[in-house]
Design an enzyme around this catalytic site. Structure first.
Site, short mmCIF file in Angstrom:
data_model
loop_
_atom_site.label_atom_id
_atom_site.label_comp_id
_atom_site.label_asym_id
_atom_site.label_seq_id
_atom_site.Cartn_x
_atom_site.Cartn_y
_atom_site.Cartn_z
N TYR A 1 -42.23 31.37 14.43
CA TYR A 1 -43.65 31.43 13.56
C TYR A 1 -44.22 30.30 13.68
O TYR A 1 -45.44 30.13 13.70
CB TYR A 1 -43.03 32.11 12.09
CG TYR A 1 -44.43 32.21 11.58
CD1 TYR A 1 -45.37 33.11 11.46
CD2 TYR A 1 -44.52 31.28 10.09
CE1 TYR A 1 -46.57 33.05 10.90
CE2 TYR A 1 -45.63 31.48 9.25
CZ TYR A 1 -46.91 32.32 9.36
OH TYR A 1 -47.64 32.34 8.77
N SER B 1 -51.37 27.95 8.87
CA SER B 1 -50.31 27.98 7.80
C SER B 1 -49.87 26.67 7.68
O SER B 1 -50.00 25.76 8.43
CB SER B 1 -49.23 28.93 8.53
OG SER B 1 -48.22 28.88 7.66
C1 8X3 Z 1 -46.75 31.31 5.45
C2 8X3 Z 1 -45.87 30.23 5.05
O1 8X3 Z 1 -43.58 29.01 4.34
O2 8X3 Z 1 -43.92 31.46 5.32
O3 8X3 Z 1 -47.49 31.04 6.37
O4 8X3 Z 1 -43.95 29.85 7.01
S1 8X3 Z 1 -44.27 30.20 5.36
#
Ligand code: 8X3
Length: 252
Positions: A150, A137
């Site tokens: 994340y 990502s």
């Molecule tokens: C998804 C992109 O901007 O939500 O992997 O982290 S974000």
């Protein structure tokens, strides 16, 4: 006719994973769809087989190492592994983020990718021309407020891909990292916000054209189908309306 080469896609039950399985099937691979949700991957495998492609579904939780090892025994050689399973949970600041969410994200995104890649690496080498794709990502390359759990997990995946490429150079396996920015799928934001549709919708509010799962799948299929000596190390893709993780044009 030579038997079709095998492409395994994790997290193939929806979104980028399902779209990638479709594209790789269209490109002539015999696709193996894995995910936890059996009904979804069975339905997709049927759809692909009915359309004249070759697809098999295998129910798998990538965090379950014993199950992953068992799964790997089904193959002598594997041409392509797309590590797509993963996702986000929560968007809380560091001060209040839930450690359980952080742990789950590390498990699914990093350990899941590690488990499947380790288990299948000998089979990828045995193919004589293997490709590991890591779907990370833009969160794997830079942070944003509320994203730390994340972002940390996706940085982990990014490091895994970079390091693996260094370690296996000289072996017939490419390591390709695909880093998508804002992609509007049925489930990503909804899962992140525990099913809260209002919060999920806000992510894409006013953004003219977020990427689709198909856009990302198309990019993955393009990198995989380059000649085998061409290794696209890292490909970042974002919608035109997103200049960075924190700079998004919204027409409100
Ligand atoms: C998804 C992109 O901007 O939500 O992997 O982290 S974000």
């Amino acid at each position: 006719m030579a038997p079709s080469r095998i492409a395994i896609v994790t997290g193939a039950s929806s979104g980028i994973g399902a779209a990638t399985a479709r594209k790789l099937a269209e490109a002539g691979y015999r696709v193996v769809l894995t995910a936890r949700r059996e009904d979804r991957i069975e339905a997709l495998a049927k759809e692909l087989n009915d359309a004249g492609h070759q697809a098999t579904a295998y129910t798998l939780d990538v965090t379950d190492r014993a199950a992953v090892d068992e799964f790997a025994t089904a193959f002598k050689t594997v041409a392509v592994l797309v590590n797509n399973a993963g996702g986000a949970l929560g968007a809380d600041p560091v001060a209040t983020g839930d450690p359980a969410d952080w742990r789950t994200m590390y498990e699914t995104n990093v350990i899941g990718t590690l488990n499947v890649t380790q288990a299948l690496l000998p089979k990828l080498v045995a193919s004589g021309d293997g490709t590991v794709v890591v779907v990370s990502s833009t969160a794997g390359l830079g942070t944003y407020e509320g994203g730390a759990g994340y972002v940390a997990a996706k940085h982990g995946e990014h490091v895994l891909a970079e390091t693996l490429r260094l370690e296996i150079v000289g072996q017939p396996v490419r390591v390709i990292e695909i880093a998508p920015g804002m992609v509007k799928t049925d489930e990503f934001a909804l899962t992140r916000f525990g099913g809260d549709e209002e919060k999920a919708a806000k992510v894409y509010q006013g953004v003219a054209e977020p990427l689709t799962a198909n856009d990302v799948a198309d990019t993955i299929a393009w990198t995989v189908t380059r000649p085998h000596h061409v290794n696209v190390d890292l490909l970042v893709l974002r919608p035109r309306a997103q200049a960075s993780n924190t700079k998004v044009h919204r027409e409100l």
